[in-house]
Design a protein around this motif. Structure first.
Motif, PDB file in Angstrom:
ATOM      1  N   SER A 155       0.848  -1.191   0.000  1.00  0.00           N
ATOM      2  CA  SER A 155       0.000   0.000   0.000  1.00  0.00           C
ATOM      3  C   SER A 155       0.880   1.236   0.000  1.00  0.00           C
ATOM      4  O   SER A 155       1.628   1.472   0.963  1.00  0.00           O
ATOM      5  CB  SER A 155      -0.921   0.016   1.225  1.00  0.00           C
ATOM      6  OG  SER A 155      -1.865  -1.035   1.164  1.00  0.00           O
ATOM      7  N   LEU A 156       0.803   1.999  -1.083  1.00  0.00           N
ATOM      8  CA  LEU A 156       1.533   3.263  -1.117  1.00  0.00           C
ATOM      9  C   LEU A 156       0.924   4.214  -0.103  1.00  0.00           C
ATOM     10  O   LEU A 156      -0.286   4.180   0.171  1.00  0.00           O
ATOM     11  CB  LEU A 156       1.491   3.861  -2.521  1.00  0.00           C
ATOM     12  CG  LEU A 156       2.096   3.002  -3.637  1.00  0.00           C
ATOM     13  CD1 LEU A 156       2.021   3.750  -4.969  1.00  0.00           C
ATOM     14  CD2 LEU A 156       3.537   2.611  -3.328  1.00  0.00           C
ATOM     15  N   ASN A 157       1.748   5.091   0.446  1.00  0.00           N
ATOM     16  CA  ASN A 157       1.308   5.987   1.511  1.00  0.00           C
ATOM     17  C   ASN A 157       0.507   7.150   0.932  1.00  0.00           C
ATOM     18  O   ASN A 157       0.976   8.285   0.851  1.00  0.00           O
ATOM     19  CB  ASN A 157       2.529   6.492   2.287  1.00  0.00           C
ATOM     20  CG  ASN A 157       2.143   7.190   3.575  1.00  0.00           C
ATOM     21  OD1 ASN A 157       1.011   7.105   4.029  1.00  0.00           O
ATOM     22  ND2 ASN A 157       3.097   7.890   4.170  1.00  0.00           N
ATOM     23  N   GLU A 158      -0.731   6.845   0.533  1.00  0.00           N
ATOM     24  CA  GLU A 158      -1.638   7.832  -0.047  1.00  0.00           C
ATOM     25  C   GLU A 158      -2.996   7.689   0.614  1.00  0.00           C
ATOM     26  O   GLU A 158      -3.655   6.665   0.478  1.00  0.00           O
ATOM     27  CB  GLU A 158      -1.763   7.621  -1.559  1.00  0.00           C
ATOM     28  CG  GLU A 158      -0.451   7.772  -2.322  1.00  0.00           C
ATOM     29  CD  GLU A 158      -0.595   7.448  -3.801  1.00  0.00           C
ATOM     30  OE1 GLU A 158      -1.738   7.298  -4.278  1.00  0.00           O
ATOM     31  OE2 GLU A 158       0.452   7.332  -4.478  1.00  0.00           O
ATOM     32  N   GLY A 159      -3.415   8.712   1.358  1.00  0.00           N
ATOM     33  CA  GLY A 159      -4.699   8.650   2.041  1.00  0.00           C
ATOM     34  C   GLY A 159      -4.659   7.754   3.264  1.00  0.00           C
ATOM     35  O   GLY A 159      -3.653   7.095   3.554  1.00  0.00           O
ATOM     36  N   ARG A 160      -5.770   7.708   3.976  1.00  0.00           N
ATOM     37  CA  ARG A 160      -5.822   6.945   5.222  1.00  0.00           C
ATOM     38  C   ARG A 160      -5.596   5.453   5.026  1.00  0.00           C
ATOM     39  O   ARG A 160      -5.010   4.785   5.878  1.00  0.00           O
ATOM     40  CB  ARG A 160      -7.186   7.150   5.910  1.00  0.00           C
ATOM     41  CG  ARG A 160      -7.306   8.448   6.698  1.00  0.00           C
ATOM     42  CD  ARG A 160      -8.649   8.472   7.415  1.00  0.00           C
ATOM     43  NE  ARG A 160      -8.815   9.674   8.201  1.00  0.00           N
ATOM     44  CZ  ARG A 160      -8.475   9.780   9.488  1.00  0.00           C
ATOM     45  NH1 ARG A 160      -7.913   8.759  10.100  1.00  0.00           N
ATOM     46  NH2 ARG A 160      -8.680  10.905  10.149  1.00  0.00           N
ATOM     47  N   ASP A 161      -6.092   4.904   3.920  1.00  0.00           N
ATOM     48  CA  ASP A 161      -6.039   3.464   3.730  1.00  0.00           C
ATOM     49  C   ASP A 161      -5.079   3.037   2.637  1.00  0.00           C
ATOM     50  O   ASP A 161      -5.046   1.862   2.259  1.00  0.00           O
ATOM     51  CB  ASP A 161      -7.447   2.934   3.436  1.00  0.00           C
ATOM     52  CG  ASP A 161      -8.361   3.110   4.642  1.00  0.00           C
ATOM     53  OD1 ASP A 161      -8.007   2.621   5.729  1.00  0.00           O
ATOM     54  OD2 ASP A 161      -9.409   3.766   4.511  1.00  0.00           O
ATOM     55  N   GLY A 162      -4.268   3.969   2.129  1.00  0.00           N
ATOM     56  CA  GLY A 162      -3.246   3.627   1.160  1.00  0.00           C
ATOM     57  C   GLY A 162      -3.807   3.341  -0.222  1.00  0.00           C
ATOM     58  O   GLY A 162      -5.019   3.236  -0.425  1.00  0.00           O
ATOM     59  N   ALA A 163      -2.908   3.225  -1.179  1.00  0.00           N
ATOM     60  CA  ALA A 163      -3.248   2.881  -2.557  1.00  0.00           C
ATOM     61  C   ALA A 163      -2.612   1.536  -2.864  1.00  0.00           C
ATOM     62  O   ALA A 163      -1.388   1.395  -2.847  1.00  0.00           O
ATOM     63  CB  ALA A 163      -2.739   3.950  -3.522  1.00  0.00           C
ATOM     64  N   LEU A 164      -3.436   0.529  -3.123  1.00  0.00           N
ATOM     65  CA  LEU A 164      -2.942  -0.835  -3.314  1.00  0.00           C
ATOM     66  C   LEU A 164      -2.159  -0.963  -4.609  1.00  0.00           C
ATOM     67  O   LEU A 164      -2.612  -0.512  -5.671  1.00  0.00           O
ATOM     68  CB  LEU A 164      -4.115  -1.819  -3.317  1.00  0.00           C
ATOM     69  CG  LEU A 164      -3.758  -3.297  -3.464  1.00  0.00           C
ATOM     70  CD1 LEU A 164      -2.930  -3.777  -2.275  1.00  0.00           C
ATOM     71  CD2 LEU A 164      -5.036  -4.139  -3.594  1.00  0.00           C
ATOM     72  N   VAL A 165      -0.989  -1.607  -4.521  1.00  0.00           N
ATOM     73  CA  VAL A 165      -0.208  -1.939  -5.706  1.00  0.00           C
ATOM     74  C   VAL A 165       0.158  -3.414  -5.644  1.00  0.00           C
ATOM     75  O   VAL A 165       0.300  -4.000  -4.564  1.00  0.00           O
ATOM     76  CB  VAL A 165       1.085  -1.091  -5.828  1.00  0.00           C
ATOM     77  CG1 VAL A 165       0.748   0.372  -6.087  1.00  0.00           C
ATOM     78  CG2 VAL A 165       1.973  -1.222  -4.594  1.00  0.00           C
ATOM     79  N   VAL A 166       0.283  -4.019  -6.820  1.00  0.00           N
ATOM     80  CA  VAL A 166       0.783  -5.386  -6.941  1.00  0.00           C
ATOM     81  C   VAL A 166       2.267  -5.283  -7.274  1.00  0.00           C
ATOM     82  O   VAL A 166       2.658  -4.553  -8.194  1.00  0.00           O
ATOM     83  CB  VAL A 166       0.022  -6.165  -8.023  1.00  0.00           C
ATOM     84  CG1 VAL A 166       0.549  -7.590  -8.107  1.00  0.00           C
ATOM     85  CG2 VAL A 166      -1.474  -6.169  -7.724  1.00  0.00           C
ATOM     86  N   VAL A 167       3.090  -6.000  -6.521  1.00  0.00           N
ATOM     87  CA  VAL A 167       4.543  -5.852  -6.584  1.00  0.00           C
ATOM     88  C   VAL A 167       5.165  -7.097  -7.218  1.00  0.00           C
ATOM     89  O   VAL A 167       4.707  -8.223  -6.985  1.00  0.00           O
ATOM     90  CB  VAL A 167       5.122  -5.627  -5.169  1.00  0.00           C
ATOM     91  CG1 VAL A 167       6.624  -5.394  -5.223  1.00  0.00           C
ATOM     92  CG2 VAL A 167       4.426  -4.441  -4.493  1.00  0.00           C
ATOM     93  N   SER A 168       6.201  -6.895  -8.011  1.00  0.00           N
ATOM     94  CA  SER A 168       6.905  -8.026  -8.616  1.00  0.00           C
ATOM     95  C   SER A 168       7.596  -8.851  -7.538  1.00  0.00           C
ATOM     96  O   SER A 168       7.927  -8.351  -6.455  1.00  0.00           O
ATOM     97  CB  SER A 168       7.923  -7.536  -9.645  1.00  0.00           C
ATOM     98  OG  SER A 168       8.889  -6.685  -9.034  1.00  0.00           O
TER      99      SER A 168
END
Length: 330
Positions: free
Chosen positions: A5-18
């Motif tokens: 979860s990138l540090n964006e907003g209260r609940d983060g922005a989900l990313v899928v990581v290699s």
């Protein structure tokens, strides 16, 4: 599959990581939303995982991450490594009840604010006895009340690492009131990345994660205990214990407690510098010093001290990324 979860907003922005933690693709949702409807979200996330592992995506920066769940509906921490509990009690001259080997210890922690994996541990007073605790945690789906071991196992969605920060000098007073931890358990931090069980291969046996939990304190090796060894209660047992009288909602986090190994001869573990597996918290070495010498000699954390917690795979590559924090007294 690896998620962050990138540090964006209260609940983060989900990313899928290699798998190699080098690239990521945005999922246009949050981890909590994905967990709330996991079966529907999974195919899309798996498709993103295939793409990012084929070379698509933007560079992944662990320092840009919040904890995978920046806040959660539930954070319950067990004490699955009974060796650790036994040492705590022995250091203060107390016998350990036999029930501790059959009935897990667990406390309910604060889950409204977690620290990011690279965020400072900010405290007002070093005299509170600041300590780190290297642990493993799982994130669950919806677990029914009274879940069996098998039902609990089926709801393990993700695994990650934990730094369960403890204020050791506040604990005795709180426990003395007979009402549990509160002020002595500030915000915990989790690894930048959480992973699905299938990503772990043979390191995951369905209940325990095998591998060295590398703890580096102020730049020196402090611990390398194997998380799959001396774990008296596996994760399904801990989850079922937590769900005995209540259901657990999707996104509940269950911790293992401090990872702790005995020495090869069955005695308390030795420091890394002496050829042992070391420790996953300062309190444990202080206990051993107390048992041996009558008093501890290792101090708790002070302003500027650093702690790094990471786990490599069989090839030495980081599985979850690193928790890498610094104490700041303000």
């Amino acid at each position: 599959m690896k998620l962050a979860s990138l540090n964006e907003g209260r609940d983060g922005a989900l990313v899928v990581v290699s798998t190699d933690l080098q690239r990521c693709l945005r999922a246009n949702t949050t981890l909590q939303r994905a967990l709330d409807d996991w079966e529907s979200a999974l195919p899309g996330l798996q498709a993103l995982s295939g793409r990012v592992n084929a070379g698509e995506g933007e560079p992944f920066d662990e320092s840009a991450c919040a904890s995978p769940l920046p806040r959660a509906y539930q954070w319950a921490d067990g004490s699955a490594y009974v060796n650790h509990v036994e040492l705590v009690r022995k250091a203060r001259g107390a016998e350990m009840p036999e029930s501790f080997w059959t009935d897990p210890l667990m406390y309910q922690g604060g889950s409204d604010t977690f620290l990011g994996p690279r965020e400072d541990i900010v405290m007002a007073d070093a005299g509170w006895g600041i300590d780190f605790e290297g642990e493993i945690a799982v994130i669950t789906g919806d677990v029914p009340q009274g879940a069996t071991h098998e039902q609990a196992a089926s709801q393990i969605r993700l695994l990650m690492l934990v730094n369960d920060v403890s204020l050791r000098n506040l604990i005795p007073g709180e426990l003395g009131k007979g009402f549990g931890f509160f002020q002595s358990k500030p915000s915990s931090a989790f690894s930048p990345v959480c992973v699905t069980p299938d990503e772990l291969g043979a390191a995951w046996d369905g209940g325990r994660l095998k591998g060295a939990l590398q703890v580096t304190y102020n730049g020196s090796a402090f611990g390398q205990a194997d998380a799959g060894v001396d774990m008296t209660f596996d994760f399904p047992t801990l989850i079922a214990h937590a769900a005995k009288t209540r259901p657990l909602g999707a996104g509940a986090i269950i911790g293992s407690g401090t990872v702790s190994n005995k020495d090869a001869d069955g005695s308390a573990g030795k420091p890394v510098a002496e050829g042992g597996l070391g420790y996953s918290c300062i309190a444990e070495i202080r206990m051993i010093e107390t048992i041996a010498n009558g008093s501890p000699s290792t101090r708790f954390m002070a302003d500027g001290d650093t702690i790094r917690i990471e786990m490599p795979d069989a090839d030495g590559a980081s599985i979850f990324g690193a928790i890498d924090q610094r104490v700041a007294i303000r």
